[in-house]
Design an enzyme around this catalytic site. Structure first.
Site: not given
Ligand code: PMP
Length: 281
Positions: A31, A145, A177, A201
């Protein structure tokens, strides 16, 4: 609200997919979330490039080229009145009898929707947010993702349960992250964030912040960031497409620096808002 599903624009209440969609059964899809400012998608090229990388990583054929994606996204924006929108799109491996191995000749499912873009309020920007640390227990392809977000969902809920707006993830003593954001550490006037790897990511906002910092001559490093640096930071920031850049002012209940957004944050935040204006046609 109008959405896009497999070649058609239709009211979201009328959009449905078969229960055997592999996105539903396996979370087998990828996505993107693209912010739209003043009806203009922000860094669309970077989002579409990342989408292409995610699709290639999971071996789903990209259903459209860049021009076709752009045209569909602009049409979806045109169906909504809001100047600020958040475009969500996902591509799954399609509908097939349940079997882990890829189905043959199954077209992907393509879904897109638009929601009003809600960026942090001035009050939130001024106060910053609380965050908590958590062990990064996700898989080794966090660069994809993927819609398989169960670990991220549980980590975010852990943060919420402990009064935090975000979980700052640590793996083997190093920062990776946030549960849905990238994290920056400021110490002694230097901004640092982990180097790109399969453990995180590559955020579009992260890349934009990096470019802005370098252009402004702000000392900026992409490298391994040790947990001790996170815990002794003068400032901590998070960045994502919908939260833009936000200061983290408490970590695990303790103040970060002076417990208020720091001078580097204020500078970067202003530069980020200037950059948004410059990106408009
Ligand atoms: N990391 C994770 C795990 C995320 O979910 C997100 C937001 N989707 C980000 C980083 C930030 O990416 P972006 O700046 O492209 O929104």
């Amino acid at each position: 609200m109008t959405c896009y599903l497999n070649g058609r624009f239709l009211p979201i209440e009328e959009a449905s997919i078969p229960v055997l969609d592999r996105g539903f059964i396996y979370g087998d899809g990828v996505y993107e979330v693209i912010p739209v400012y003043d009806r203009e998608p922000f860094h669309l090229d970077r989002h579409l490039a990342r989408l292409a990388r995610s699709l290639a990583s999971v071996r789903i054929a990209n259903p459209y080229d860049v021009a076709a994606w752009e045209s569909l996204i602009r049409t979806l924006i045109g169906h909504h009145d809001d100047a600020g929108q958040s475009i969500y799109l996902q591509v799954t491996r399609g509908v097939a009898k349940r079997d882990h191995a890829f189905p043959k000749d199954t077209p992907p499912t393509v879904f897109m929707m638009s929601n009003p873009l809600v960026t942090p309020s001035p009050a939130l920007v001024a106060s910053g947010v609380a965050a908590v640390t958590a062990t990064d227990n996700r898989w080794f392809r966090c660069d994809v993702k993927s819609t398989s977000l169960l670990a991220n969902v549980l980590l975010r809920q852990f943060a919420v349960d402990h009064g935090g707006a975000e979980a700052v993830l640590l793996r083997d003593g190093f920062l990776t992250e946030g549960s849905s954001s990238n994290i920056f550490v400021v110490r002694d006037g230097i901004v640092a964030t982990p180097s790109r790897s399969h453990l995180m990511l590559t955020g579009v906002t992260l890349d934009v912040v990096a470019d802005i910092a370098v252009d402004a001559g702000i000392p900026f490093e992409m490298r391994d960031v040790h947990e001790s640096e996170v815990r002794s930071a003068d400032e901590l920031w998070l960045a994502s497409s919908t939260r833009e850049v936000l200061a983290i002012t408490t970590l695990d209940g303790r103040p970060v620096g002076n417990g208020v957004p720091g001078p580097m944050f204020h500078r970067l935040y202003r530069l980020f808002q200037d950059h948004k204006r410059k990106c408009l046609p």
